[in-house]
Scaffold this motif. Structure first.
Motif, PDB file in Angstrom:
ATOM      1  N   ILE A 123       0.817  -1.211   0.000  1.00 34.30           N
ATOM      2  CA  ILE A 123       0.000   0.000   0.000  1.00 34.30           C
ATOM      3  C   ILE A 123       0.850   1.260   0.000  1.00 34.30           C
ATOM      4  N   THR A 124       2.007   1.221   0.637  1.00 38.95           N
ATOM      5  CA  THR A 124       2.807   2.422   0.869  1.00 38.95           C
ATOM      6  C   THR A 124       3.171   3.193  -0.399  1.00 38.95           C
ATOM      7  N   PRO A 125       3.580   2.573  -1.509  1.00 44.43           N
ATOM      8  CA  PRO A 125       3.978   3.377  -2.680  1.00 44.43           C
ATOM      9  C   PRO A 125       2.892   4.298  -3.209  1.00 44.43           C
ATOM     10  N   GLY A 126       1.628   4.020  -2.934  1.00 43.98           N
ATOM     11  CA  GLY A 126       0.554   4.872  -3.414  1.00 43.98           C
ATOM     12  C   GLY A 126       0.123   5.945  -2.444  1.00 43.98           C
ATOM     13  N   LEU A 127       0.819   6.080  -1.317  1.00 41.41           N
ATOM     14  CA  LEU A 127       0.436   7.057  -0.303  1.00 41.41           C
ATOM     15  C   LEU A 127       1.406   8.231  -0.283  1.00 41.41           C
ATOM     16  N   LYS A 128       0.895   9.379   0.133  1.00 36.95           N
ATOM     17  CA  LYS A 128       1.727  10.544   0.336  1.00 36.95           C
ATOM     18  C   LYS A 128       2.425  10.448   1.686  1.00 36.95           C
ATOM     19  N   ARG A 129       3.306  11.419   1.961  1.00 35.88           N
ATOM     20  CA  ARG A 129       4.092  11.344   3.193  1.00 35.88           C
ATOM     21  C   ARG A 129       3.203  11.442   4.436  1.00 35.88           C
ATOM     22  N   ASN A 130       2.265  12.391   4.438  1.00 37.22           N
ATOM     23  CA  ASN A 130       1.397  12.513   5.610  1.00 37.22           C
ATOM     24  C   ASN A 130       0.458  11.330   5.724  1.00 37.22           C
ATOM     25  N   GLU A 131       0.030  10.761   4.576  1.00 38.92           N
ATOM     26  CA  GLU A 131      -0.825   9.579   4.627  1.00 38.92           C
ATOM     27  C   GLU A 131      -0.071   8.372   5.174  1.00 38.92           C
ATOM     28  N   LYS A 132       1.208   8.267   4.850  1.00 39.44           N
ATOM     29  CA  LYS A 132       2.011   7.187   5.423  1.00 39.44           C
ATOM     30  C   LYS A 132       2.128   7.339   6.934  1.00 39.44           C
ATOM     31  N   ARG A 133       2.324   8.583   7.379  1.00 39.89           N
ATOM     32  CA  ARG A 133       2.460   8.812   8.817  1.00 39.89           C
ATOM     33  C   ARG A 133       1.167   8.466   9.549  1.00 39.89           C
ATOM     34  N   TYR A 134       0.031   8.935   9.032  1.00 37.22           N
ATOM     35  CA  TYR A 134      -1.246   8.612   9.656  1.00 37.22           C
ATOM     36  C   TYR A 134      -1.543   7.123   9.551  1.00 37.22           C
ATOM     37  N   GLY A 135      -1.224   6.516   8.415  1.00 34.84           N
ATOM     38  CA  GLY A 135      -1.491   5.090   8.245  1.00 34.84           C
ATOM     39  C   GLY A 135      -0.714   4.234   9.224  1.00 34.84           C
ATOM     40  N   ALA A 136       0.572   4.543   9.388  1.00 36.62           N
ATOM     41  CA  ALA A 136       1.383   3.780  10.339  1.00 36.62           C
ATOM     42  C   ALA A 136       0.865   3.953  11.765  1.00 36.62           C
ATOM     43  N   GLY A 137       0.457   5.166  12.099  1.00 37.19           N
ATOM     44  CA  GLY A 137      -0.080   5.403  13.444  1.00 37.19           C
ATOM     45  C   GLY A 137      -1.372   4.651  13.696  1.00 37.19           C
ATOM     46  N   PHE A 138      -2.260   4.614  12.686  1.00 33.47           N
ATOM     47  CA  PHE A 138      -3.526   3.914  12.863  1.00 33.47           C
ATOM     48  C   PHE A 138      -3.336   2.403  12.902  1.00 33.47           C
ATOM     49  N   SER A 195     -14.616  -4.561  19.323  1.00 29.66           N
ATOM     50  CA  SER A 195     -15.299  -3.470  20.029  1.00 29.66           C
ATOM     51  C   SER A 195     -14.330  -2.375  20.447  1.00 29.66           C
ATOM     52  N   PHE A 196     -13.092  -2.724  20.741  1.00 32.58           N
ATOM     53  CA  PHE A 196     -12.115  -1.716  21.140  1.00 32.58           C
ATOM     54  C   PHE A 196     -11.637  -0.885  19.948  1.00 32.58           C
ATOM     55  N   GLU A 197     -12.000  -1.287  18.715  1.00 33.29           N
ATOM     56  CA  GLU A 197     -11.628  -0.512  17.535  1.00 33.29           C
ATOM     57  C   GLU A 197     -12.609   0.629  17.257  1.00 33.29           C
ATOM     58  N   LEU A 198     -13.807   0.589  17.818  1.00 30.00           N
ATOM     59  CA  LEU A 198     -14.826   1.598  17.515  1.00 30.00           C
ATOM     60  C   LEU A 198     -14.409   3.013  17.920  1.00 30.00           C
ATOM     61  N   PRO A 199     -13.815   3.246  19.096  1.00 29.37           N
ATOM     62  CA  PRO A 199     -13.354   4.614  19.399  1.00 29.37           C
ATOM     63  C   PRO A 199     -12.298   5.114  18.414  1.00 29.37           C
ATOM     64  N   LEU A 200     -11.465   4.212  17.912  1.00 27.60           N
ATOM     65  CA  LEU A 200     -10.468   4.623  16.918  1.00 27.60           C
ATOM     66  C   LEU A 200     -11.142   5.048  15.620  1.00 27.60           C
ATOM     67  N   LEU A 201     -12.268   4.436  15.283  1.00 25.83           N
ATOM     68  CA  LEU A 201     -13.019   4.848  14.100  1.00 25.83           C
ATOM     69  C   LEU A 201     -13.543   6.270  14.251  1.00 25.83           C
ATOM     70  N   ALA A 202     -13.978   6.627  15.465  1.00 25.73           N
ATOM     71  CA  ALA A 202     -14.437   7.998  15.701  1.00 25.73           C
ATOM     72  C   ALA A 202     -13.302   9.003  15.507  1.00 25.73           C
ATOM     73  N   VAL A 203     -12.099   8.651  15.943  1.00 24.58           N
ATOM     74  CA  VAL A 203     -10.948   9.536  15.753  1.00 24.58           C
ATOM     75  C   VAL A 203     -10.628   9.681  14.267  1.00 24.58           C
ATOM     76  N   ALA A 204     -10.711   8.597  13.508  1.00 27.89           N
ATOM     77  CA  ALA A 204     -10.428   8.660  12.077  1.00 27.89           C
ATOM     78  C   ALA A 204     -11.435   9.555  11.353  1.00 27.89           C
ATOM     79  N   LEU A 205     -12.714   9.456  11.707  1.00 25.75           N
ATOM     80  CA  LEU A 205     -13.730  10.306  11.091  1.00 25.75           C
ATOM     81  C   LEU A 205     -13.513  11.769  11.446  1.00 25.75           C
ATOM     82  N   ASN A 206     -13.017  12.032  12.643  1.00 25.22           N
ATOM     83  CA  ASN A 206     -12.731  13.421  13.018  1.00 25.22           C
ATOM     84  C   ASN A 206     -11.530  13.969  12.261  1.00 25.22           C
ATOM     85  N   LEU A 207     -10.518  13.156  12.041  1.00 29.34           N
ATOM     86  CA  LEU A 207      -9.325  13.627  11.334  1.00 29.34           C
ATOM     87  C   LEU A 207      -9.618  13.990   9.880  1.00 29.34           C
ATOM     88  N   VAL A 208     -10.552  13.292   9.254  1.00 28.92           N
ATOM     89  CA  VAL A 208     -10.891  13.596   7.872  1.00 28.92           C
ATOM     90  C   VAL A 208     -11.984  14.652   7.761  1.00 28.92           C
TER      91      VAL A 208
END
Length: 319
Positions: A123-138, A195-208
């Motif tokens: 996946i990484t070759p198709g991502l920008k630098r900030n997208e790679k940073r957010y992707g690795a963090g998520f 179930s522990f992934e649901l709060p992370l989904l809320a953070v992802a929706l807020n970031l976008v």
């Protein structure tokens, strides 16, 4: 083989890399096939190791929550020696299938760093630098939250089984089959992990920019109420202890997600205020100066001829 033949073979094995980093659809599919093949090899190798590990601690680890309940509640534990704990197998191939299933699931977990790397490398070759940073963090946050939920579920298994099997009464002993027990363990581990992934989904929706902090803060009470209802339905045991053990950490994680959204929205508002366009409506034009600048600021401006031959780049004819 002649020198030109060796050169031709070398070129066929190592195709030249495109300077624009572009690939055809066939090249993408070929790389995907290779990545999947490597990932499956890691999973198969880990499964073989876990198949051997089953008799050297893995099987005992899986049966530990069941063996931790009082022996009087286990049909195969009553009247036997201390520490004896067995599960039933009701068909000829049941033992082999259970061992293979446990080894395969454990192999996926053990080899997760390797096949996750293959997924990330594709996946990484198709991502920008900030997208790679957010992707690795998520990816790191999602893996940590899923592992935390699975660990918490494993800890709660013994209490949940003790409560459920104890409701049958003192004169009833339960004999669980290996298939039923393994299905129960897998379902509760997945329920807690997902179930522990649901709060992370809320953070992802807020970031976008889809879900704001104001909406999350306004619906805080509904979020907490729906979290308790979700925990009551998703837990396989459906006992109050397991439900609270899932709901309370989820509420804490949702509150943490709300606070993260508050910090993100403040930073976004600060950037918009610095740009000077925060008060503009969506249909209002921005106050940018669209007048083209002169190519040679030192030359004398001529209002009658804004573009003369001196202002044009060398080599181009004047209009």
């Amino acid at each position: 083989m002649s020198a030109p033949g060796r050169e031709r073979t070398r070129r066929r094995r190592r195709p030249p890399r495109d300077a624009a980093a572009t690939m055809t659809l066939v090249a993408h599919l070929r790389e995907l096939r290779n990545r999947i093949a490597v990932a499956l090899l890691f999973v198969l190798a880990a499964t073989a190791v876990c198949f051997w590990w089953y008799d050297h601690g893995l099987g005992t680890f899986i049966r530990a929550p069941y063996c931790g309940i009082p022996a009087d509640n286990r049909a195969l534990g009553t009247g036997t020696t201390s520490g004896d704990c067995k599960l039933l197998v009701t068909d000829v191939f049941g033992g082999a299938l259970i061992r293979l299933k446990i080894a395969f699931i454990a192999g996926i977990v053990v080899s997760a760093p390797f096949w996750l790397y293959q997924t990330w490398a594709f996946i990484t070759p198709g991502l920008k630098r900030n997208e790679k940073r957010y992707g690795a963090g998520f990816v790191a946050a999602a893996s940590t939250l899923f592992a935390l939920g699975a660990v918490l579920a494993y800890v709660s298994l013994r209490a949940g089984l003790t409560l459920l099997l104890g409701l049958a009464g003192d004169n009833v002993a339960v004999a669980l089959t290996a298939q039923d027990y393994l299905g129960f363990v897998i379902s509760i581990l997945l329920a807690f992990g997902v179930s522990f992934e649901l709060p992370l989904l809320a953070v992802a929706l807020n970031l976008v920019g889809i879900l704001s902090h104001a909406v999350l803060a306004k619906g805080r009470r509904w979020i907490y109420f729906l979290t308790v209802v979700f925990a009551a339905f998703i837990t396989p045991t459906q006992d109050p202890f397991t439900m609270c053990l899932m709901a309370i950490p989820m509420i804490v994680l949702f509150e943490l997600a709300i606070q993260i959204a508050r910090v993100v929205d403040k930073r976004r508002a600060r950037r918009e205020a610095l740009s000077g366009f925060a008060d503009l409506d969506d249909d209002e034009a921005s106050p940018l100066d669209a007048t083209p600048s002169r190519l040679h600021p030192d030359s004398d401006p001529d209002p009658a001829h804004p573009l003369d031959a001196a202002d044009l780049p060398r080599g181009r004819p004047a209009p």
